[in-house]
Design a protein around this motif. Structure first.
Motif, PDB file in Angstrom:
ATOM      1  N   ASN A   1       0.835  -1.214   0.000  1.00  9.29           N
ATOM      2  CA  ASN A   1       0.000   0.000   0.000  1.00  9.29           C
ATOM      3  C   ASN A   1       0.871   1.268   0.000  1.00  9.29           C
ATOM      4  O   ASN A   1       0.553   2.253  -0.675  1.00  9.29           O
ATOM      5  CB  ASN A   1      -0.916   0.005   1.226  1.00  9.29           C
ATOM      6  CG  ASN A   1      -1.982  -1.069   1.138  1.00  9.29           C
ATOM      7  OD1 ASN A   1      -2.360  -1.473   0.033  1.00  9.29           O
ATOM      8  ND2 ASN A   1      -2.477  -1.515   2.282  1.00  9.29           N
ATOM      9  N   THR A   2       1.956   1.207   0.764  1.00  5.22           N
ATOM     10  CA  THR A   2       2.871   2.374   0.800  1.00  5.22           C
ATOM     11  C   THR A   2       3.481   2.632  -0.569  1.00  5.22           C
ATOM     12  O   THR A   2       3.596   3.789  -1.016  1.00  5.22           O
ATOM     13  CB  THR A   2       3.987   2.129   1.829  1.00  5.22           C
ATOM     14  OG1 THR A   2       3.395   1.885   3.102  1.00  5.22           O
ATOM     15  CG2 THR A   2       4.915   3.334   1.928  1.00  5.22           C
ATOM     16  N   CYS A   3       3.877   1.546  -1.255  1.00  6.19           N
ATOM     17  CA  CYS A   3       4.436   1.682  -2.604  1.00  6.19           C
ATOM     18  C   CYS A   3       3.405   2.270  -3.563  1.00  6.19           C
ATOM     19  O   CYS A   3       3.742   3.103  -4.431  1.00  6.19           O
ATOM     20  CB  CYS A   3       4.929   0.332  -3.113  1.00  6.19           C
ATOM     21  SG  CYS A   3       6.417  -0.249  -2.287  1.00  6.19           S
ATOM     22  N   GLU A   4       2.158   1.876  -3.420  1.00 11.91           N
ATOM     23  CA  GLU A   4       1.109   2.411  -4.278  1.00 11.91           C
ATOM     24  C   GLU A   4       0.932   3.919  -4.033  1.00 11.91           C
ATOM     25  O   GLU A   4       0.721   4.712  -4.972  1.00 11.91           O
ATOM     26  CB  GLU A   4      -0.216   1.675  -4.022  1.00 11.91           C
ATOM     27  CG  GLU A   4      -0.227   0.222  -4.469  1.00 11.91           C
ATOM     28  CD  GLU A   4      -0.084   0.070  -5.979  1.00 11.91           C
ATOM     29  OE1 GLU A   4      -0.520   0.998  -6.722  1.00 11.91           O
ATOM     30  OE2 GLU A   4       0.487  -0.940  -6.414  1.00 11.91           O
ATOM     31  N   GLN A   5       1.025   4.316  -2.761  1.00 12.77           N
ATOM     32  CA  GLN A   5       0.910   5.738  -2.441  1.00 12.77           C
ATOM     33  C   GLN A   5       2.074   6.536  -3.041  1.00 12.77           C
ATOM     34  O   GLN A   5       1.894   7.643  -3.567  1.00 12.77           O
ATOM     35  CB  GLN A   5       0.881   5.929  -0.923  1.00 12.77           C
ATOM     36  CG  GLN A   5      -0.397   5.413  -0.277  1.00 12.77           C
ATOM     37  CD  GLN A   5      -0.358   5.533   1.229  1.00 12.77           C
ATOM     38  OE1 GLN A   5       0.541   6.183   1.803  1.00 12.77           O
ATOM     39  NE2 GLN A   5      -1.342   4.911   1.885  1.00 12.77           N
TER      40      GLN A   5
ATOM     41  N   LYS B   1      14.646   7.818 -11.836  1.00  8.77           N
ATOM     42  CA  LYS B   1      15.461   6.859 -11.092  1.00  8.77           C
ATOM     43  C   LYS B   1      14.629   6.096 -10.060  1.00  8.77           C
ATOM     44  O   LYS B   1      14.873   4.922  -9.773  1.00  8.77           O
ATOM     45  CB  LYS B   1      16.594   7.592 -10.384  1.00  8.77           C
ATOM     46  CG  LYS B   1      17.578   8.273 -11.332  1.00  8.77           C
ATOM     47  CD  LYS B   1      18.657   9.000 -10.553  1.00  8.77           C
ATOM     48  CE  LYS B   1      19.638   9.706 -11.489  1.00  8.77           C
ATOM     49  NZ  LYS B   1      20.698  10.445 -10.745  1.00  8.77           N
ATOM     50  N   ILE B   2      13.641   6.769  -9.467  1.00 10.46           N
ATOM     51  CA  ILE B   2      12.842   6.130  -8.404  1.00 10.46           C
ATOM     52  C   ILE B   2      11.821   5.133  -8.971  1.00 10.46           C
ATOM     53  O   ILE B   2      11.547   4.080  -8.371  1.00 10.46           O
ATOM     54  CB  ILE B   2      12.134   7.211  -7.569  1.00 10.46           C
ATOM     55  CG1 ILE B   2      13.170   8.092  -6.874  1.00 10.46           C
ATOM     56  CG2 ILE B   2      11.185   6.597  -6.551  1.00 10.46           C
ATOM     57  CD1 ILE B   2      12.586   9.285  -6.148  1.00 10.46           C
ATOM     58  N   ALA B   3      11.264   5.409 -10.135  1.00  7.15           N
ATOM     59  CA  ALA B   3      10.206   4.557 -10.711  1.00  7.15           C
ATOM     60  C   ALA B   3      10.647   3.100 -10.888  1.00  7.15           C
ATOM     61  O   ALA B   3       9.919   2.171 -10.499  1.00  7.15           O
ATOM     62  CB  ALA B   3       9.747   5.155 -12.033  1.00  7.15           C
ATOM     63  N   PRO B   4      11.838   2.835 -11.462  1.00  5.91           N
ATOM     64  CA  PRO B   4      12.258   1.432 -11.590  1.00  5.91           C
ATOM     65  C   PRO B   4      12.420   0.739 -10.230  1.00  5.91           C
ATOM     66  O   PRO B   4      12.131  -0.456 -10.097  1.00  5.91           O
ATOM     67  CB  PRO B   4      13.589   1.523 -12.329  1.00  5.91           C
ATOM     68  CG  PRO B   4      13.551   2.822 -13.033  1.00  5.91           C
ATOM     69  CD  PRO B   4      12.775   3.743 -12.151  1.00  5.91           C
ATOM     70  N   LEU B   5      12.868   1.485  -9.234  1.00  7.02           N
ATOM     71  CA  LEU B   5      13.026   0.884  -7.907  1.00  7.02           C
ATOM     72  C   LEU B   5      11.677   0.463  -7.333  1.00  7.02           C
ATOM     73  O   LEU B   5      11.542  -0.593  -6.701  1.00  7.02           O
ATOM     74  CB  LEU B   5      13.713   1.882  -6.969  1.00  7.02           C
ATOM     75  CG  LEU B   5      15.174   2.229  -7.304  1.00  7.02           C
ATOM     76  CD1 LEU B   5      15.694   3.300  -6.361  1.00  7.02           C
ATOM     77  CD2 LEU B   5      16.051   0.978  -7.228  1.00  7.02           C
ATOM     78  N   LEU B   6      10.682   1.318  -7.525  1.00  5.83           N
ATOM     79  CA  LEU B   6       9.344   0.973  -7.034  1.00  5.83           C
ATOM     80  C   LEU B   6       8.781  -0.258  -7.747  1.00  5.83           C
ATOM     81  O   LEU B   6       8.081  -1.083  -7.141  1.00  5.83           O
ATOM     82  CB  LEU B   6       8.410   2.165  -7.210  1.00  5.83           C
ATOM     83  CG  LEU B   6       8.680   3.369  -6.302  1.00  5.83           C
ATOM     84  CD1 LEU B   6       7.765   4.533  -6.661  1.00  5.83           C
ATOM     85  CD2 LEU B   6       8.499   2.983  -4.843  1.00  5.83           C
ATOM     86  N   GLU B   7       9.085  -0.386  -9.019  1.00  6.36           N
ATOM     87  CA  GLU B   7       8.632  -1.571  -9.768  1.00  6.36           C
ATOM     88  C   GLU B   7       9.294  -2.843  -9.227  1.00  6.36           C
ATOM     89  O   GLU B   7       8.654  -3.896  -9.103  1.00  6.36           O
ATOM     90  CB  GLU B   7       8.933  -1.398 -11.259  1.00  6.36           C
ATOM     91  CG  GLU B   7       8.059  -0.358 -11.936  1.00  6.36           C
ATOM     92  CD  GLU B   7       8.383  -0.203 -13.413  1.00  6.36           C
ATOM     93  OE1 GLU B   7       9.253  -0.967 -13.897  1.00  6.36           O
ATOM     94  OE2 GLU B   7       7.771   0.653 -14.068  1.00  6.36           O
ATOM     95  N   GLU B   8      10.588  -2.739  -8.895  1.00  7.12           N
ATOM     96  CA  GLU B   8      11.282  -3.890  -8.316  1.00  7.12           C
ATOM     97  C   GLU B   8      10.699  -4.248  -6.950  1.00  7.12           C
ATOM     98  O   GLU B   8      10.519  -5.430  -6.618  1.00  7.12           O
ATOM     99  CB  GLU B   8      12.769  -3.570  -8.183  1.00  7.12           C
ATOM    100  CG  GLU B   8      13.515  -3.527  -9.512  1.00  7.12           C
ATOM    101  CD  GLU B   8      14.997  -3.267  -9.336  1.00  7.12           C
ATOM    102  OE1 GLU B   8      15.466  -3.306  -8.167  1.00  7.12           O
ATOM    103  OE2 GLU B   8      15.680  -3.022 -10.335  1.00  7.12           O
ATOM    104  N   ILE B   9      10.417  -3.214  -6.146  1.00  7.81           N
ATOM    105  CA  ILE B   9       9.795  -3.477  -4.834  1.00  7.81           C
ATOM    106  C   ILE B   9       8.435  -4.131  -5.017  1.00  7.81           C
ATOM    107  O   ILE B   9       8.065  -5.077  -4.303  1.00  7.81           O
ATOM    108  CB  ILE B   9       9.673  -2.161  -4.030  1.00  7.81           C
ATOM    109  CG1 ILE B   9      11.057  -1.629  -3.676  1.00  7.81           C
ATOM    110  CG2 ILE B   9       8.837  -2.370  -2.771  1.00  7.81           C
ATOM    111  CD1 ILE B   9      11.041  -0.246  -3.035  1.00  7.81           C
ATOM    112  N   ASP B  10       7.675  -3.652  -5.983  1.00  5.86           N
ATOM    113  CA  ASP B  10       6.342  -4.204  -6.254  1.00  5.86           C
ATOM    114  C   ASP B  10       6.443  -5.677  -6.671  1.00  5.86           C
ATOM    115  O   ASP B  10       5.659  -6.533  -6.233  1.00  5.86           O
ATOM    116  CB  ASP B  10       5.670  -3.378  -7.336  1.00  5.86           C
ATOM    117  CG  ASP B  10       4.187  -3.694  -7.442  1.00  5.86           C
ATOM    118  OD1 ASP B  10       3.560  -3.953  -6.385  1.00  5.86           O
ATOM    119  OD2 ASP B  10       3.649  -3.711  -8.563  1.00  5.86           O
ATOM    120  N   GLN B  11       7.437  -5.983  -7.514  1.00  3.23           N
ATOM    121  CA  GLN B  11       7.635  -7.370  -7.955  1.00  3.23           C
ATOM    122  C   GLN B  11       8.069  -8.259  -6.789  1.00  3.23           C
ATOM    123  O   GLN B  11       7.587  -9.383  -6.642  1.00  3.23           O
ATOM    124  CB  GLN B  11       8.677  -7.405  -9.071  1.00  3.23           C
ATOM    125  CG  GLN B  11       8.811  -8.778  -9.718  1.00  3.23           C
ATOM    126  CD  GLN B  11       9.812  -8.772 -10.859  1.00  3.23           C
ATOM    127  OE1 GLN B  11      10.571  -7.819 -11.015  1.00  3.23           O
ATOM    128  NE2 GLN B  11       9.802  -9.828 -11.665  1.00  3.23           N
TER     129      GLN B  11
END
Length: 477
Positions: A261-265, A281-291
């Motif tokens: 939920n935090t990642c979605e926010q 730079k942050i967007a790819p990291l969030l995708e990795e966290i989501d995966q």
């Protein structure tokens, strides 16, 4: 002179006759009796022939007239005695041969044979009995058999012998007895023998030394007790372990959900924010966290299913059974109603034929057939319309049920492993499961005194054959 000779011969004859009768009355020997009567018949015929000759030679015609009728009566009688004695001799010889065969059988058999009077004193003991107890027949006859019986078994032995006065006038029991080889376990079968007045005349018993069998049974009982204890320990360990794993798993799933939920926010905030060089730079990291969170959640879900399956498997042994006649056709109709959506979605035809009623636990056996029908639906062949046929028959006090499908079948190398825990035919398949279904089926059937076996051919389908105790009578649907 002739009269004196005649009287002397007659006196000798009757002395011989009376002496022989006394001896025979005392000794009662078959062969001696036969020989005596044969000699008596021959002597009688010889004696009366000579008396007649004496009267004729001496010219005593008047005496011949006096004794003639008497001699004519006695002579056929002694001839009959001779014939009777010969026939009896043949009969007694056959009896002696039979007795010899019986004696040979009794003396050489390993089973114990005894005969008791109504008070429990020995009237007869077989040689095997004397060998076992190390005493002679003379020492044992007239003695009670109870002193050699273990003191803890004496009261039970008395109660069993009391049953001989009631139908069916037999009893069977085990006892420990002190022999020359030490304490031995003996199995006895007693039968009462009645006299013409309907009272017990004697008791015949046959026994067998079952010490080795008794020791094996004791060892088996001890091993079963240890096995039961180990099973309980294992079930307790499985339950505790599975239960204790629930808490950290709840935390993992809970915090991974919060992190998701935090990642979605964060994603929402970045999408609404002004363009920023760091945004890319942050967007790819969030995708990795989501995966990563996806894999964590998937693994946690699989672990939860695994824990639930282990808990279910561990509870099978502790569930109390309610054994009763089960209308199998009605029960399977209920299962197919529960699986109606899966059956309709797969386009499968389910045929339920007439099924015999079995004697088992309703809840447990419904789990068995639910798992088997669910498996059949999972492994249908997409190349042809699915069909599941459930048939049954009753034979030799057992009910045999066949769950037959036309699915993909099972390769021979997998058929011996499918009932193993966590075994899956194709781990990479899209079919969900942990490989616990058939393990649970096997465990339940073991507890229900049933069995299961498989017939399968790859590309043609499979048949699971379930065997259960038959119901004592038919039950209503």
């Amino acid at each position: 002179m002739n009269i004196i000779l005649l009287l002397t011969l007659i006196s000798l004859f009757f002395i011989f006759l009376s002496t022989g009768i006394v001896l025979l009355w005392k000794y009662q020997r078959y062969l001696a009796t036969d020989i005596f009567f044969i000699l008596l018949g021959i002597l009688g015929l010889f004696l009366f022939d000579h008396i007649c000759n004496i009267f004729e030679w001496s010219g005593m015609k008047s005496e011949m007239d006096i004794y003639g009728d008497f001699f004519q009566i006695l002579q056929p009688m002694f001839l009959g005695i001779l014939v009777y004695a010969l026939l009896q001799h043949r009969l007694h010889r056959q009896i002696l041969i039979s007795e010899a065969k019986y004696r040979l059988l009794v003396e050489n058999q390993s089973d114990l044979v005894i005969k008791l009077d109504p008070d429990g004193h020995l009237l007869f003991v077989s040689p095997s009995y004397t060998r076992l107890f190390g005493s002679t027949e003379k020492e044992l006859l007239g003695q009670s058999f109870l002193p050699v019986v273990h003191k803890d078994d004496q009261e039970m032995t008395r109660k069993e012998i009391e049953k001989l006065s009631r139908p069916p006038y037999t009893c069977q029991f085990r006892q420990r007895a002190h022999t020359k080889f030490g304490w031995r376990h003996l199995a006895w079968a007693y039968r009462a023998i009645f006299n013409e007045n309907g009272k017990i005349h004697s008791i015949v018993g046959t026994g067998r030394d079952i010490t080795d069998q008794a020791q094996a049974e004791e060892e088996r009982t001890e091993l079963l007790s240890k096995l039961e204890t180990k099973n309980k320990e294992l079930q307790s360990l499985l339950y505790i372990s599975s239960h204790d794993l629930q808490s950290p798993l709840v935390n993992i799933r809970g915090f991974s959900g919060e992190l998701k939920n935090t990642c979605e926010q964060l994603k929402s905030m970045l999408s609404n924010a002004a363009p920023d060089p760091d945004k890319k730079k942050i967007a790819p990291l969030l995708e990795e966290i989501d995966q990563a969170l996806y894999f964590i959640d998937t693994g946690a879900e699989k672990m939860q299913d695994l824990i639930d399956g282990i808990l279910k498997l561990s509870r099978i042994g502790s569930v109390e059974l309610t054994i009763q006649p089960i209308n199998m056709k009605a029960m399977i109709h209920s299962i197919t109603e529960t699986l109606h959506f899966q059956i309709q979605q797969s386009g499968t035809e389910v045929v339920i034929e007439e099924l015999p009623e079995c004697n088992t636990d309703l809840y447990q056996i419904s789990q068995v057939f639910s798992n088997l029908i669910d498996n059949a639906l999972k492994f249908l062949d997409p190349a042809r319309p699915g069909q599941i046929r459930i048939t049954g028959q009753k034979k030799d006090g057992q009910c045999e049920y066949h769950i037959t499908d036309n699915g993909i079948g099972i390769k021979p190398e997998h058929q011996s492993k499918i009932f193993e825990i966590f075994h899956r035919l194709n781990p990479e398949s899209s079919v969900k499961g942990l490989g616990l279904g058939l393990s649970i089926v096997l465990r339940i059937l073991d507890k229900l005194e049933g069995s299961i076996r498989l017939l399968s051919e790859p590309g043609k389908g499979s048949t699971f054959i379930v065997t259960l105790p038959a119901a004592p009578k038919e039950v209503a649907s």
